[in-house]
Motif scaffolding. Structure first.
Motif: not given
Ligand SMILES: Cc1ncc(COP(=O)(O)O)c(C=O)c1O
Length: 385
Positions: A89-95, A106-110, A253-264
């Protein structure tokens, strides 16, 4: 009075200067031809440069949306679906990320907590281990076997346990030029079955495969894709490593956590370049032609080395070629590489720096993402060794 702060503990106390920095410095100092670091010495497509220039001049100079502009994520999603059959899904599964390096960090950090184990196949690109350690994780290194870097999946499996949080793979593989086979992917799938392990798949050379080989993306394998981050690099694909543009794809579900680190950490990535790439990617030929383009360069180099004393098996993917110098010298690979740059003015990378316990197979890595002139000048030097 010395006011500098000294009372702290380094998070990465053992980190040496990277071999890429060292060889590039030596290349400058000795005015050498530099075929060490992995970047092209030619320009990106003028069409792409024009698209960037247009985007810069047409008002795309403020923050982009956090995960990336929709049109770019949408065309990436289409590309993955067409090539590997998997829908993201482009809006929630690709960053969109600052190169693959940021996606990897970021993936490691999350996901990696202090004490977690992360299995890394060696030889490995150099950003994985520091990223794991900076997050308190423990890299578990599994060496690929022999001079041709086969994977012993039984040994790999023996390193997966309750502490394993993540596994990192890279195909096509830097530095060996190996392309994982279907059989490799099935073996990997079996190793991870019934575990909670996340897979981080570094696929930055996905479009650089030769001789009819196919890139086996983890997104082709549903049981792998459901636990994976797939990381990609526009820098590698479009001859623009200095742009540091890339992306990653993962289930929601994985990308949701990724984005929490990516955002900040980054929040969002360079807006005008995203605009340009969204248009450029509409023409699949722009990335599908890459294998043929680099295969010609590989063949030019290898033909020119036909009469040299180096031994080699043609690289199956990436823009790297391994050269075995054991018929030329018994020196360690680091001494050989240093002598090559200091006495013969040619910079390359010794392979031991990527290996577990610095195993030395008497191999160097050269990068053939270079102009014909550079490749021919480099091979003239290699032929007198
Ligand atoms: C295997 C591998 N992964 C990741 C990267 C970094 O990619 P990027 O420049 O998009 O951060 C490189 C660069 O050499 C690489 O060889």
């Amino acid at each position: 009075m010395d006011t500098s702060i000294k009372d702290f503990t380094s998070k990465l106390p053992q980190l040496p200067t990277s071999i890429f920095t060292k060889m590039t410095q030596l290349a400058k100092q000795y005015d050498a031809i530099n075929i060490s670091q992995g970047f092209p010495n030619f320009e990106p497509d003028p069409v792409l440069l024009e698209l960037v220039s247009k985007a810069l001049k047409s008002g795309h100079n403020q923050y982009a949306p956090m995960g990336g502009i929709y049109s770019l994520r949408e065309i990436i999603s289409e590309k993955i679906k067409n090539l590997y059959g998997k829908s993201y899904d482009p809006s929630s599964e690709i960053t969109i990320t600052v190169g693959a390096t940021q996606a990897i960090y970021t993936a490691i950090s999350a996901f990696v907590w202090p004490g977690d184990e992360v299995v890394v196949l060696k030889p490995a690109y150099d950003c994985y281990e520091p990223s794991i350690m900076a997050n308190g994780g423990k890299p578990i290194l599994v060496q690929m076997t022999g001079k041709d870097y086969k994977i012993d999946w039984e040994e790999f499996k023996n390193h997966i346990n309750d502490k394993t949080r993540m596994v990192i793979i890279n195909t096509p593989h830097n530095p060996s030029g190996k392309v994982f086979s279907k059989e490799d992917m099935v073996q990997l799938q079996n190793c991870l079955k019934n575990t909670n392990v996340i897979l981080l798949s570094d696929e930055v050379y996905e479009h650089i495969v030769f001789d009819g080989f196919a890139h086996e993306s983890v997104s082709k394998y549903p049981d792998l894709a459901s636990r994976s981050f797939v990381c990609a690099s526009f820098g590698k694909t479009f001859h623009a490593t200095g742009w540091k543009m890339g992306y990653c794809a993962a289930p929601f579900e994985l990308m949701k956590e990724f984005l929490k680190i990516h955002e900040f950490n980054v929040f969002c990535v360079n807006h005008p370049f995203q605009k340009a790439l969204a248009t450029y990617l509409k023409t699949p030929e722009h990335y599908l032609s890459l294998g043929g383009f680099y295969q010609e360069k590989r063949d030019l180099l290898l033909n020119a080395l036909g009469n040299s004393r180096f031994r080699f098996t043609p690289s199956n993917g990436t823009y790297f070629q391994l050269l075995d110098y054991s018929a030329i010298s018994e020196e360690s690979d680091t001494s050989f590489a240093e002598r090559l740059v200091k006495e013969h003015h040619l910079a390359c990378i010794p392979i031991s720096v990527f290996n577990k316990d610095q195993i030395d197979h008497k191999q160097i890595r050269v990068c053939f993402a270079k102009t014909e002139e550079t490749l021919l000048r480099a091979s003239e030097i290699l032929c007198i060794m």
